[in-house]
Design a protein around this motif. Structure first.
Motif, PDB file in Angstrom:
ATOM      1  N   LEU A 175       0.854  -1.177   0.000  1.00 24.18           N
ATOM      2  CA  LEU A 175       0.000   0.000   0.000  1.00 24.18           C
ATOM      3  C   LEU A 175       0.895   1.234   0.000  1.00 24.18           C
ATOM      4  CD1 LEU A 175      -2.942   1.172   0.353  1.00 24.18           C
ATOM      5  CD2 LEU A 175      -2.431   1.238   2.818  1.00 24.18           C
ATOM      6  N   LEU A 176       0.620   2.161  -0.914  1.00 32.99           N
ATOM      7  CA  LEU A 176       1.343   3.425  -0.974  1.00 32.99           C
ATOM      8  C   LEU A 176       0.544   4.485  -0.226  1.00 32.99           C
ATOM      9  CD1 LEU A 176       2.216   3.336  -4.793  1.00 32.99           C
ATOM     10  CD2 LEU A 176       3.653   2.580  -2.879  1.00 32.99           C
ATOM     11  N   VAL A 177       1.227   5.271   0.583  1.00 35.14           N
ATOM     12  CA  VAL A 177       0.551   6.286   1.388  1.00 35.14           C
ATOM     13  C   VAL A 177       1.337   7.596   1.299  1.00 35.14           C
ATOM     14  CG1 VAL A 177      -0.360   6.909   3.651  1.00 35.14           C
ATOM     15  CG2 VAL A 177      -0.231   4.497   2.979  1.00 35.14           C
ATOM     16  N   ALA A 178       0.629   8.682   1.035  1.00 37.40           N
ATOM     17  CA  ALA A 178       1.210  10.026   1.075  1.00 37.40           C
ATOM     18  C   ALA A 178       0.624  10.738   2.288  1.00 37.40           C
ATOM     19  CB  ALA A 178       0.893  10.794  -0.202  1.00 37.40           C
ATOM     20  N   VAL A 179       1.492  11.192   3.188  1.00 33.68           N
ATOM     21  CA  VAL A 179       1.061  11.809   4.440  1.00 33.68           C
ATOM     22  C   VAL A 179       1.506  13.271   4.479  1.00 33.68           C
ATOM     23  CG1 VAL A 179       1.074  11.630   6.961  1.00 33.68           C
ATOM     24  CG2 VAL A 179       1.391   9.564   5.561  1.00 33.68           C
ATOM     25  N   LEU A 193       6.216   9.910   2.238  1.00 33.65           N
ATOM     26  CA  LEU A 193       5.717   8.775   1.461  1.00 33.65           C
ATOM     27  C   LEU A 193       6.045   7.487   2.196  1.00 33.65           C
ATOM     28  CD1 LEU A 193       6.902  10.014  -2.035  1.00 33.65           C
ATOM     29  CD2 LEU A 193       4.590  10.111  -1.114  1.00 33.65           C
ATOM     30  N   LEU A 194       5.036   6.632   2.321  1.00 31.36           N
ATOM     31  CA  LEU A 194       5.191   5.363   3.018  1.00 31.36           C
ATOM     32  C   LEU A 194       4.871   4.217   2.070  1.00 31.36           C
ATOM     33  CD1 LEU A 194       3.178   6.205   6.271  1.00 31.36           C
ATOM     34  CD2 LEU A 194       5.586   6.680   5.819  1.00 31.36           C
ATOM     35  N   VAL A 195       5.649   3.153   2.141  1.00 26.25           N
ATOM     36  CA  VAL A 195       5.337   1.892   1.466  1.00 26.25           C
ATOM     37  C   VAL A 195       5.026   0.899   2.574  1.00 26.25           C
ATOM     38  CG1 VAL A 195       6.143   0.078  -0.088  1.00 26.25           C
ATOM     39  CG2 VAL A 195       6.876   2.451  -0.458  1.00 26.25           C
ATOM     40  N   ILE A 196       3.783   0.423   2.599  1.00 27.33           N
ATOM     41  CA  ILE A 196       3.284  -0.364   3.728  1.00 27.33           C
ATOM     42  C   ILE A 196       2.885  -1.759   3.280  1.00 27.33           C
ATOM     43  CG2 ILE A 196       1.383  -0.525   5.409  1.00 27.33           C
ATOM     44  CD1 ILE A 196       1.436   2.475   5.653  1.00 27.33           C
ATOM     45  N   ASP A 197       3.258  -2.756   4.074  1.00 26.86           N
ATOM     46  CA  ASP A 197       2.826  -4.136   3.847  1.00 26.86           C
ATOM     47  C   ASP A 197       1.333  -4.224   4.142  1.00 26.86           C
ATOM     48  OD1 ASP A 197       2.164  -6.973   4.775  1.00 26.86           O
ATOM     49  OD2 ASP A 197       4.203  -7.244   4.018  1.00 26.86           O
ATOM     50  N   ARG A 198       0.547  -4.614   3.149  1.00 23.06           N
ATOM     51  CA  ARG A 198      -0.910  -4.599   3.313  1.00 23.06           C
ATOM     52  C   ARG A 198      -1.385  -5.602   4.367  1.00 23.06           C
ATOM     53  NH1 ARG A 198      -3.838  -5.556  -2.115  1.00 23.06           N
ATOM     54  NH2 ARG A 198      -5.643  -5.191  -0.762  1.00 23.06           N
ATOM     55  N   VAL A 240      -3.608  16.315  -3.873  1.00 21.31           N
ATOM     56  CA  VAL A 240      -2.448  15.425  -3.863  1.00 21.31           C
ATOM     57  C   VAL A 240      -2.936  14.042  -4.263  1.00 21.31           C
ATOM     58  CG1 VAL A 240      -0.674  14.335  -2.430  1.00 21.31           C
ATOM     59  CG2 VAL A 240      -1.240  16.747  -2.083  1.00 21.31           C
ATOM     60  N   GLU A 241      -2.270  13.425  -5.233  1.00 18.16           N
ATOM     61  CA  GLU A 241      -2.684  12.110  -5.716  1.00 18.16           C
ATOM     62  C   GLU A 241      -1.466  11.206  -5.893  1.00 18.16           C
ATOM     63  OE1 GLU A 241      -6.536  12.829  -8.505  1.00 18.16           O
ATOM     64  OE2 GLU A 241      -4.635  13.588  -9.300  1.00 18.16           O
ATOM     65  N   LEU A 242      -1.696   9.916  -5.717  1.00 20.03           N
ATOM     66  CA  LEU A 242      -0.686   8.910  -6.021  1.00 20.03           C
ATOM     67  C   LEU A 242      -0.969   8.346  -7.404  1.00 20.03           C
ATOM     68  CD1 LEU A 242      -0.605   7.199  -2.533  1.00 20.03           C
ATOM     69  CD2 LEU A 242       1.368   8.273  -3.633  1.00 20.03           C
ATOM     70  N   ASP A 243       0.056   8.240  -8.219  1.00 20.89           N
ATOM     71  CA  ASP A 243      -0.053   7.761  -9.594  1.00 20.89           C
ATOM     72  C   ASP A 243       0.580   6.376  -9.654  1.00 20.89           C
ATOM     73  OD1 ASP A 243       0.277   7.188 -12.280  1.00 20.89           O
ATOM     74  OD2 ASP A 243       1.034   9.163 -12.825  1.00 20.89           O
ATOM     75  N   THR A 244      -0.247   5.347  -9.853  1.00 21.76           N
ATOM     76  CA  THR A 244       0.259   3.973  -9.891  1.00 21.76           C
ATOM     77  C   THR A 244       0.251   3.405 -11.306  1.00 21.76           C
ATOM     78  OG1 THR A 244      -1.947   3.143  -9.277  1.00 21.76           O
ATOM     79  CG2 THR A 244      -0.345   3.458  -7.499  1.00 21.76           C
ATOM     80  N   GLY A 245       0.423   4.290 -12.303  1.00 24.77           N
ATOM     81  CA  GLY A 245       0.644   3.814 -13.663  1.00 24.77           C
ATOM     82  C   GLY A 245       1.915   2.981 -13.720  1.00 24.77           C
ATOM     83  N   ARG A 246       2.040   2.150 -14.740  1.00 25.35           N
ATOM     84  CA  ARG A 246       3.165   1.200 -14.795  1.00 25.35           C
ATOM     85  C   ARG A 246       4.412   1.890 -15.355  1.00 25.35           C
ATOM     86  NH1 ARG A 246       2.074  -3.859 -13.512  1.00 25.35           N
ATOM     87  NH2 ARG A 246       3.981  -4.591 -14.524  1.00 25.35           N
ATOM     88  N   TYR A 247       5.185   2.435 -14.456  1.00 24.53           N
ATOM     89  CA  TYR A 247       6.459   3.046 -14.813  1.00 24.53           C
ATOM     90  C   TYR A 247       7.550   1.982 -14.678  1.00 24.53           C
ATOM     91  CZ  TYR A 247       3.962   7.489 -14.198  1.00 24.53           C
ATOM     92  OH  TYR A 247       3.065   8.524 -14.286  1.00 24.53           O
ATOM     93  N   ALA A 248       7.738   1.196 -15.734  1.00 23.67           N
ATOM     94  CA  ALA A 248       8.723   0.109 -15.721  1.00 23.67           C
ATOM     95  C   ALA A 248      10.078   0.675 -16.129  1.00 23.67           C
ATOM     96  CB  ALA A 248       8.290  -1.013 -16.653  1.00 23.67           C
ATOM     97  N   LEU A 249      10.877   1.063 -15.153  1.00 26.59           N
ATOM     98  CA  LEU A 249      12.149   1.707 -15.426  1.00 26.59           C
ATOM     99  C   LEU A 249      13.223   0.709 -15.852  1.00 26.59           C
ATOM    100  CD1 LEU A 249      12.270   4.193 -12.418  1.00 26.59           C
ATOM    101  CD2 LEU A 249      11.151   4.464 -14.647  1.00 26.59           C
ATOM    102  N   ALA A 250      13.131  -0.490 -15.318  1.00 23.64           N
ATOM    103  CA  ALA A 250      14.069  -1.565 -15.622  1.00 23.64           C
ATOM    104  C   ALA A 250      13.328  -2.876 -15.369  1.00 23.64           C
ATOM    105  CB  ALA A 250      15.315  -1.453 -14.743  1.00 23.64           C
ATOM    106  N   PRO A 251      13.879  -4.034 -15.825  1.00 23.44           N
ATOM    107  CA  PRO A 251      13.149  -5.295 -15.641  1.00 23.44           C
ATOM    108  C   PRO A 251      12.724  -5.569 -14.204  1.00 23.44           C
ATOM    109  CG  PRO A 251      14.988  -5.612 -17.148  1.00 23.44           C
ATOM    110  CD  PRO A 251      15.119  -4.211 -16.617  1.00 23.44           C
TER     111      PRO A 251
END
Length: 276
Positions: free
Chosen positions: A82-86, A105-110, A135-146
């Motif tokens: 889960l991505l969280v912006a605080v 910004l937090l990355v949380i184990d769901r 304020v929004e989180l953008d979870t589009g697929r930004y595949a920077l590397a494999p």
């Protein structure tokens, strides 16, 4: 200050990506989430905010014109997270026209609700006459590397001027690097509007549409990002009957290449976002 509107359309190779940031909020029990991430936070009497000593406020939700509240999104590229912006607002300087604050910004184990990574971004919640609207989180697929996917943070800002309207949405990208979360793209202007008019009809306005695509070319292991900007103008005028008529100009396109320098993608000056 650019008076340009930028609308982001994402693409990967020949495919078009649909940004996922418009989906419903995924916070669940937002109060419990804040208490887990900030054990020293004290819940306020209103039940809708917390205080971190000495004078930092965390709002669970927000109304129009107020500082933004908590924002959460499940990360489709890693759906166990889960991505969280605080927004962390400075409550010692209350004002109807200006705010000061950071965002974390937090990355949380769901499953466990434990924080895996976190990154404080100082000053991103500062505003004044050009105020933060969303304020929004953008979870589009930004595949920077494999093995590297990024997510985005979008901050929309706007003024309240009728003769000189202006708004801009800025994009920043973040990737998990081992046990750390780090920024890989800082302040790309992706949406907005602006211009100058008489508040009735006549005026001069500029718009731009920006598309992003991951390029096969790589630098320091990350794909280049190809940016295509289409710029349009309009000079509306009233006709002989007093009806407002659009007078669009010829579209102009410009292509840019964002290259990763080993730390971040370099943003050209023409696309840089407003400084916080």
């Amino acid at each position: 200050m650019r008076m340009l509107s930028r609308v982001l359309v994402l693409g990967l190779a020949a495919a078009s990506l649909s940004p996922a940031w418009a989906a419903a909020d995924d916070c669940g029990d937002a109060a419990a989430l804040v208490q887990q991430a900030y054990p020293r936070a004290r819940k306020n009497a209103d039940g809708a905010s917390f205080t971190l000593e000495p004078h930092t406020s965390i709002a669970l939700t927000s109304a129009y014109g107020d500082p933004p509240g908590l924002v959460c999104k499940i990360w489709p590229a890693h759906d166990d997270l889960l991505l969280v912006a605080v927004p962390l607002m400075d409550s010692s300087q209350p004002s109807d026209y200006a705010h000061a604050g950071d965002i974390e910004l937090l990355v949380i184990d769901r499953k466990s609700r434990q924080v895996r990574q976190r990154l404080l971004q100082p000053g991103l919640m500062n505003d004044d006459a050009i105020a933060i609207r969303k304020v929004e989180l953008d979870t589009g697929r930004y595949a920077l590397a494999p093995d590297v996917s990024a997510f985005g943070l979008r901050i929309e800002m706007a003024n309240n001027s009728l003769p000189n309207p202006f708004s801009e949405t800025d994009l920043r990208l973040y990737a998990v690097d081992g046990d750390a979360l780090r920024m890989v793209l800082d302040g790309l202007a992706v949406a907005g509007n602006g211009g100058e008019g008489d508040t009735n009809c006549a005026g001069s306005f500029h718009t731009s549409q920006v598309s992003l695509a991951m390029s096969p070319a790589k630098h320091h292991g990350y794909h280049d990002i190809t940016v295509l900007e289409r710029m349009d103008t309009d000079n509306p005028l009233p006709d002989s009957n007093g009806e407002c008529q659009s007078h669009p100009g010829k579209s102009v396109s410009q292509t840019y290449r964002l290259r990763y320098d080993g730390s971040r993608y370099t943003v050209p000056a023409e696309l840089k976002a407003l400084e916080p």
